[in-house]
Design an enzyme around this catalytic site. Structure first.
Site, mmCIF file in Angstrom:
data_model
loop_
_atom_site.group_PDB
_atom_site.id
_atom_site.type_symbol
_atom_site.label_atom_id
_atom_site.label_comp_id
_atom_site.label_asym_id
_atom_site.label_seq_id
_atom_site.Cartn_x
_atom_site.Cartn_y
_atom_site.Cartn_z
ATOM 1 N N HIS A 132 0.858 -1.195 0.000
ATOM 2 C CA HIS A 132 0.000 0.000 0.000
ATOM 3 C C HIS A 132 0.888 1.238 0.000
ATOM 4 C CE1 HIS A 132 -4.057 1.828 1.377
ATOM 5 N NE2 HIS A 132 -3.313 2.756 0.794
ATOM 6 N N HIS A 170 1.760 4.917 -1.597
ATOM 7 C CA HIS A 170 1.517 6.123 -2.388
ATOM 8 C C HIS A 170 2.898 6.623 -2.808
ATOM 9 C CE1 HIS A 170 -2.772 6.987 -1.038
ATOM 10 N NE2 HIS A 170 -2.387 6.030 -0.195
ATOM 11 N N HIS A 185 -10.523 3.409 -5.513
ATOM 12 C CA HIS A 185 -10.436 4.361 -4.399
ATOM 13 C C HIS A 185 -11.660 5.255 -4.382
ATOM 14 C CE1 HIS A 185 -8.995 7.369 -1.604
ATOM 15 N NE2 HIS A 185 -7.938 6.611 -1.354
ATOM 16 N N HIS A 193 -6.785 13.690 2.428
ATOM 17 C CA HIS A 193 -7.912 13.611 1.495
ATOM 18 C C HIS A 193 -8.405 14.977 1.027
ATOM 19 C CE1 HIS A 193 -8.258 9.295 1.442
ATOM 20 N NE2 HIS A 193 -7.940 9.327 2.716
ATOM 21 N N ASP A 239 0.582 2.589 3.748
ATOM 22 C CA ASP A 239 -0.177 3.782 3.324
ATOM 23 C C ASP A 239 0.735 5.005 3.356
ATOM 24 O OD1 ASP A 239 -2.336 5.157 2.345
ATOM 25 O OD2 ASP A 239 -3.682 4.663 3.979
#
Length: 570
Positions: free
Chosen positions: A136, A138, A221, A322, A362
């Protein structure tokens, strides 16, 4: 002439042997050596006056006659398969054998030949593990690779194209052009890497295009709209092209509830990210998917383990990741709906029960790329302190628990993403991506990190000193992090169809490409080694209490953790 040694003296000379126990860092976890492949009185050790010398432990045999390139001597291997003591032979960048090293011309029981062309890594008193597999990622900043390597991770799968808003929120490398550029960038990074394409589309053409461009998986997502139609389309493409689908579901329940999403799977295999929900997913009950046979569930590390600080740090972290506005009430409500102490506490226990199968980071998007290994073992320690020994650990050691937890960041993510034929465990034939630890620093600071059989990173002292150990000692890139060695020591994981279409030549790549395989109907929750439990899950929509097979799952947050500040004074 036979000599009798005390266990303490033997361990000091050749490392622990059968029946000896080793504490992992400053945790309450003790592993016990189950079997010793070396032979008492015939152990091989390097150094002045030691065994590995010409005509003694070193034979006259050439590489062509079977001598290995590298031998790791007398090391304790901790893997999902067990805890054993052995010599480990490496050849052609792969693990060649696990057994007894030495000179077969004069020593009995030798299964790994040492020759004049053999390098030695001293494993006495050390623990050897497979490099971690973080699924995971990014890909926001290339500096993540160094952080991950220095924590013991050697494979990173995820998506992105740098610090663009799409990448900062979602693990997607969007489109063939970005896929090409990221694969070209990976050439200079000493890490196995694979990229996920964006999986959010209701028609298949654009998704097929990304897989044909080299995507090793597709990511659904919610920030791109994880609707039932998108889920169905993505899984159909993944089934057709044999790549894994990964899921960050609909926190706001706009297009349906968790039952709607489960129905959209239609029994097809999918890897569910941050299954507890603080990282995203149907509020408050995405954790229910733990009970589904076709769902491969994982955690990201910010909620691992549950501590008194976990809830407080999550709100601001979520707002940034986010792209939310603290001045908009709905954005605040969205963030707060994802952060629940009840489900985070249950997550601890579900890991200990083997119902949550994997750990990941993450990275920089509600996760810390260098803390997958640490957070995994902190969770294991917290569970031992709060729940006691597992029923399987009846011999006064924690071998079963240790095997269960190490599987969460090695073999299971490798199985889930179709790369377990080359990485994920310490087994002959696999890439020699290995991590060597001193027990006192286990899970925190490795001594050496090997990529493809060569040392890529290590703790190293002043390069102008007369010996390697004077301060400042810190992680520095070694020779496998440079030049052609870097390129040949790592892989890029891609789809099989992209290799057929010649992406390596089209993109001008020098690094070996490896096709993922067996990611679809051939695997399920039953494939998750030591982590295949599928309890019946219930979540109270008002209190958020979680039950598994009718039992309430709750535990107290930790006030103090091992593997923490005492290891990071400088």
């Amino acid at each position: 002439m036979p000599v009798t040694m005390s266990r303490r003296a033997y361990a000091g000379m050749f490392g622990p042997t059968t029946g000896d126990k080793i504490r992992l860092a400053d945790t309450e976890l003790l592993i016990e050596v189950e079997r010793d492949f070396t032979i008492y009185g015939e152990e091989v050790k390097f150094g002045g006056g030691k065994v590995i010398r010409d005509g003694m432990g070193q034979s006259q045999r050439s590489r062509a006659e079977g001598a290995v390139d590298t031998l790791i001597t007398n090391v304790v291997i901790l893997d999902h398969t067990g805890v054993v003591k052995a010599d480990v032979g490496l050849k052609d960048g792969r693990i060649a054998a696990i057994g007894k090293g030495g000179n077969p011309d004069i020593q009995p029981g030798v299964t790994i030949t040492i020759g004049p062309g053999t390098e030695i890594i001293a494993g006495e008193g050390k623990i050897l593990t497979a490099g971690g597999v973080d699924t995971h990622i990014h890909f926001i900043a290339p500096q993540q690779i160094e952080e991950a390597l220095c924590s013991g991770v050697t494979t990173m799968l995820g998506g992105g194209s740098g610090p663009a808003e799409g990448t900062k929120a979602t693990t997607c490398t969007s489109g063939p052009w970005h896929m090409m550029r990221m694969m070209q960038a990976a050439e200079s990074l000493p890490m196995n890497i694979g990229f996920f394409g964006k999986g959010n589309a209701s028609k298949p053409a654009a998704l097929i295009e990304m897989v044909e461009a080299g995507a090793c998986g597709l990511k659904l997502h919610e920030d791109w709209g994880t609707t039932p139609a998108a889920i169905d389309c993505c899984l159909s493409v993944c089934d057709a092209l044999d790549v894994q689908a990964t899921l960050h579901s609909d926190t706001l329940n706009e297009s349906g509830f968790v039952e709607t999403t489960i129905a959209a799977f239609k029994g097809r295999t999918i890897h569910a990210f941050h299954t507890e929900g603080a990282g995203g997913g149907h509020a408050p009950d995405i954790i229910k998917v733990v009970g589904e046979q076709n769902v491969l569930p994982s955690s990201t590390n910010p909620t691992r383990p549950f501590t008194r600080n976990t809830l407080d740090e999550h709100l601001d972290m979520l707002m940034v990741c986010h792209h939310l506005d603290p001045h908009i009430a709905e954005d605040i409500a969205f963030a707060e709906s994802r952060i629940r102490k009840e489900t985070i506490a249950a997550e601890d226990i579900l890991h200990d029960l083997g119902a949550l199968s994997m750990f990941s980071s993450d990275s920089q998007a509600m996760g810390r790329v260098g803390e997958v290994v640490i957070r995994c073992w902190q969770t294991a320690d917290k569970m031992k302190r709060q729940r006691g020994a597992l029923p399987e650990d009846i011999s006064g050691n924690d071998n079963f628990r240790a095997r269960r937890y190490i599987a969460k960041y090695t073999i299971n993510p490798a199985i889930a993403h179709g790369i377990s034929h080359v990485v994920g465990s310490v087994e002959p034939g696999k890439l020699a991506d290995l991590v060597l630890w001193s027990p006192a620093f286990f899970g925190v600071k490795p001594d050496l990190v090997l990529k493809g059989g060569s040392i890529a990173y290590a703790l190293m002292g002043d390069a102008n000193a007369s010996i390697p150990t004077p301060q400042p000692v810190h992680y520095r890139p070694m020779f496998a992090s440079f030049g052609r060695s870097l390129i040949e020591s790592s892989l890029i994981f891609v789809s099989a169809v992209s290799i057929e279409r010649g992406v390596g030549a089209r993109y001008g790549l020098s690094r070996p490409l490896e096709a993922v395989r067996g990611t679809r109907g051939s695997i399920s929750k039953k494939s998750m080694i030591l982590n295949d439990a599928t309890p019946v899950m219930e979540v109270d929509p008002e209190t958020y209490e979680v039950r598994a097979d009718g039992e309430l799952l709750t535990c107290e947050p930790a006030d103090v953790l091992p593997m923490a500040q005492r290891y990071f004074l400088f």
